[in-house]
Design a protein around this motif. Sequence first.
Motif, PDB file in Angstrom:
ATOM      1  N   ASN A 282      14.339  23.543  45.798  1.00 45.29           N
ATOM      2  CA  ASN A 282      13.332  24.088  44.883  1.00 45.29           C
ATOM      3  C   ASN A 282      12.278  24.962  45.564  1.00 45.29           C
ATOM      4  O   ASN A 282      11.312  25.368  44.914  1.00 45.29           O
ATOM      5  CB  ASN A 282      12.605  22.932  44.156  1.00 45.29           C
ATOM      6  CG  ASN A 282      12.033  21.907  45.130  1.00 45.29           C
ATOM      7  OD1 ASN A 282      11.824  22.201  46.308  1.00 45.29           O
ATOM      8  ND2 ASN A 282      11.799  20.702  44.654  1.00 45.29           N
ATOM      9  N   THR A 283      12.439  25.261  46.845  1.00 45.77           N
ATOM     10  CA  THR A 283      11.380  25.949  47.588  1.00 45.77           C
ATOM     11  C   THR A 283      11.944  27.108  48.394  1.00 45.77           C
ATOM     12  O   THR A 283      12.929  26.953  49.117  1.00 45.77           O
ATOM     13  CB  THR A 283      10.668  24.967  48.547  1.00 45.77           C
ATOM     14  OG1 THR A 283      10.164  23.856  47.805  1.00 45.77           O
ATOM     15  CG2 THR A 283       9.519  25.654  49.268  1.00 45.77           C
ATOM     16  N   LEU A 284      11.292  28.266  48.274  1.00 49.46           N
ATOM     17  CA  LEU A 284      11.667  29.443  49.048  1.00 49.46           C
ATOM     18  C   LEU A 284      11.076  29.341  50.444  1.00 49.46           C
ATOM     19  O   LEU A 284       9.915  28.958  50.617  1.00 49.46           O
ATOM     20  CB  LEU A 284      11.160  30.715  48.363  1.00 49.46           C
ATOM     21  CG  LEU A 284      11.495  32.046  49.029  1.00 49.46           C
ATOM     22  CD1 LEU A 284      12.987  32.329  48.941  1.00 49.46           C
ATOM     23  CD2 LEU A 284      10.699  33.179  48.381  1.00 49.46           C
ATOM     24  N   GLN A 285      11.874  29.673  51.445  1.00 53.19           N
ATOM     25  CA  GLN A 285      11.437  29.650  52.838  1.00 53.19           C
ATOM     26  C   GLN A 285      11.601  31.040  53.414  1.00 53.19           C
ATOM     27  O   GLN A 285      12.681  31.626  53.365  1.00 53.19           O
ATOM     28  CB  GLN A 285      12.248  28.624  53.636  1.00 53.19           C
ATOM     29  CG  GLN A 285      11.856  28.507  55.108  1.00 53.19           C
ATOM     30  CD  GLN A 285      12.748  29.304  56.044  1.00 53.19           C
ATOM     31  OE1 GLN A 285      13.846  29.700  55.702  1.00 53.19           O
ATOM     32  NE2 GLN A 285      12.262  29.550  57.242  1.00 53.19           N
ATOM     33  N   VAL A 286      10.503  31.609  53.938  1.00 50.54           N
ATOM     34  CA  VAL A 286      10.544  32.933  54.554  1.00 50.54           C
ATOM     35  C   VAL A 286       9.867  32.863  55.919  1.00 50.54           C
ATOM     36  O   VAL A 286       9.012  32.001  56.160  1.00 50.54           O
ATOM     37  CB  VAL A 286       9.853  34.007  53.688  1.00 50.54           C
ATOM     38  CG1 VAL A 286      10.570  34.185  52.372  1.00 50.54           C
ATOM     39  CG2 VAL A 286       8.390  33.644  53.459  1.00 50.54           C
ATOM     40  N   GLY A 287      10.238  33.749  56.802  1.00 54.46           N
ATOM     41  CA  GLY A 287       9.598  33.763  58.110  1.00 54.46           C
ATOM     42  C   GLY A 287      10.206  34.813  59.019  1.00 54.46           C
ATOM     43  O   GLY A 287      11.131  35.539  58.638  1.00 54.46           O
ATOM     44  N   PHE A 288       9.683  34.884  60.234  1.00 52.77           N
ATOM     45  CA  PHE A 288      10.227  35.793  61.231  1.00 52.77           C
ATOM     46  C   PHE A 288       9.985  35.215  62.618  1.00 52.77           C
ATOM     47  O   PHE A 288       9.108  34.361  62.825  1.00 52.77           O
ATOM     48  CB  PHE A 288       9.608  37.190  61.122  1.00 52.77           C
ATOM     49  CG  PHE A 288       8.163  37.264  61.553  1.00 52.77           C
ATOM     50  CD1 PHE A 288       7.834  37.533  62.879  1.00 52.77           C
ATOM     51  CD2 PHE A 288       7.139  37.064  60.647  1.00 52.77           C
ATOM     52  CE1 PHE A 288       6.516  37.600  63.289  1.00 52.77           C
ATOM     53  CE2 PHE A 288       5.815  37.128  61.043  1.00 52.77           C
ATOM     54  CZ  PHE A 288       5.497  37.403  62.365  1.00 52.77           C
ATOM     55  N   THR A 289      10.760  35.694  63.570  1.00 52.39           N
ATOM     56  CA  THR A 289      10.618  35.291  64.967  1.00 52.39           C
ATOM     57  C   THR A 289      10.634  36.526  65.846  1.00 52.39           C
ATOM     58  O   THR A 289      11.479  37.407  65.680  1.00 52.39           O
ATOM     59  CB  THR A 289      11.776  34.368  65.405  1.00 52.39           C
ATOM     60  OG1 THR A 289      11.882  33.268  64.512  1.00 52.39           O
ATOM     61  CG2 THR A 289      11.532  33.840  66.814  1.00 52.39           C
ATOM     62  N   TYR A 290       9.680  36.598  66.768  1.00 52.23           N
ATOM     63  CA  TYR A 290       9.694  37.643  67.779  1.00 52.23           C
ATOM     64  C   TYR A 290       9.861  36.961  69.129  1.00 52.23           C
ATOM     65  O   TYR A 290       9.071  36.082  69.492  1.00 52.23           O
ATOM     66  CB  TYR A 290       8.413  38.465  67.760  1.00 52.23           C
ATOM     67  CG  TYR A 290       8.466  39.641  68.719  1.00 52.23           C
ATOM     68  CD1 TYR A 290       9.013  40.851  68.309  1.00 52.23           C
ATOM     69  CD2 TYR A 290       8.010  39.523  70.023  1.00 52.23           C
ATOM     70  CE1 TYR A 290       9.096  41.931  69.184  1.00 52.23           C
ATOM     71  CE2 TYR A 290       8.090  40.587  70.907  1.00 52.23           C
ATOM     72  CZ  TYR A 290       8.635  41.791  70.478  1.00 52.23           C
ATOM     73  OH  TYR A 290       8.733  42.846  71.342  1.00 52.23           O
ATOM     74  N   SER A 291      10.885  37.321  69.868  1.00 48.54           N
ATOM     75  CA  SER A 291      11.171  36.634  71.131  1.00 48.54           C
ATOM     76  C   SER A 291      11.613  37.637  72.185  1.00 48.54           C
ATOM     77  O   SER A 291      12.061  38.748  71.881  1.00 48.54           O
ATOM     78  CB  SER A 291      12.261  35.577  70.925  1.00 48.54           C
ATOM     79  OG  SER A 291      13.469  36.179  70.491  1.00 48.54           O
ATOM     80  N   GLY A 292      11.486  37.223  73.423  1.00 47.42           N
ATOM     81  CA  GLY A 292      11.915  38.061  74.527  1.00 47.42           C
ATOM     82  C   GLY A 292      12.189  37.231  75.757  1.00 47.42           C
ATOM     83  O   GLY A 292      11.659  36.125  75.908  1.00 47.42           O
TER      84      GLY A 292
END
Length: 319
Positions: A282-292
């Motif tokens: 029932n829940t939308l999950q959004v996000g991002f990752t910046y890695s190096g």
Amino acid sequence: MDFRKIATFMLLIFLISFNARADIQDYRDYLRSPSHSEYGTIGLINMPSARTMPAGSLAFHWTRAQPYFRGSIIGYPFDWLEALYKYTDINDRPYSPYTSFSGGQSLKDKAFDVKFVLLKESRNLPQVAFGIRDLGGTNRFAAEYLVASKYIGNFDVTIGAGWGTLSSTRNSITNPFTKIGDNFKIRGNSGERAQGGSLSPDAWVSGENISIFGGAEYFFSQIPRLRMKLEYDTTRYSTDQSGNRISPEGERPLPQESPVNFSFIFTPTKNLKFHLGRIRGNTLQVGFTYSGSYGGKDPLKIKNDKVKEIPRSKVIKQV
């Protein structure tokens, strides 16, 4: 925050890059590199995995799944160690029980997580890791887990066992450590940890039950920048029914219509990943990752430039 705009933006990026093709070396380098979970550590969606990044890597992860905003900094001093500092905004709860003190500020929670690789993956054996969530934290998200991950074709399959908030009443079995002693039946000192900042090793791998979780990450061959995750979520969202002293996640029930979560990961560049999924049914999950990865960079550079000759230097020496 308008999630429809976020979803539209991510879809637009996907359509623009749909025809992008990576060469074999790029594909090996980062299009199949491990991705991060809702909790910041590398994993599936809510569930952890046994994966880590190369030594010297650093990542920043941001995610939103109501009622949580999470921001994490994750470091990998060694390829067998993952260390995380996480800050969580719980936006449906006031900062304190006193309205005059809280004002319009929502509740904040900080935590430290660690993961240790116990066995590296080989041709016939999976990678195995042990991890602790909310190490010395407030106990809101405290959990321990033993997990194994194995690449099988285009799948990265994960299965594990979880204690604490990873031990829901679904798919649970008796904690094997309770056979050693009764002190493993209760997760101790949860009350003392309410303010956080102290270690409670007596609470680790404790509780009457553990839960078996699992899932897989699938890499699309025809769309190498896209992957999909599917998992069976054993997070304890409801009130505690096992008699353990540990508080349930967020210290109050959250509605969970389904234990099956899914998400899509899109990798437009070597360092950036976007996440979009649905959790709890029932829940939308959004996000991002910046890695190096910075472990291979040598801070000392040897200069091979020729020595510059100073005009009239020989005359000056004679003087």
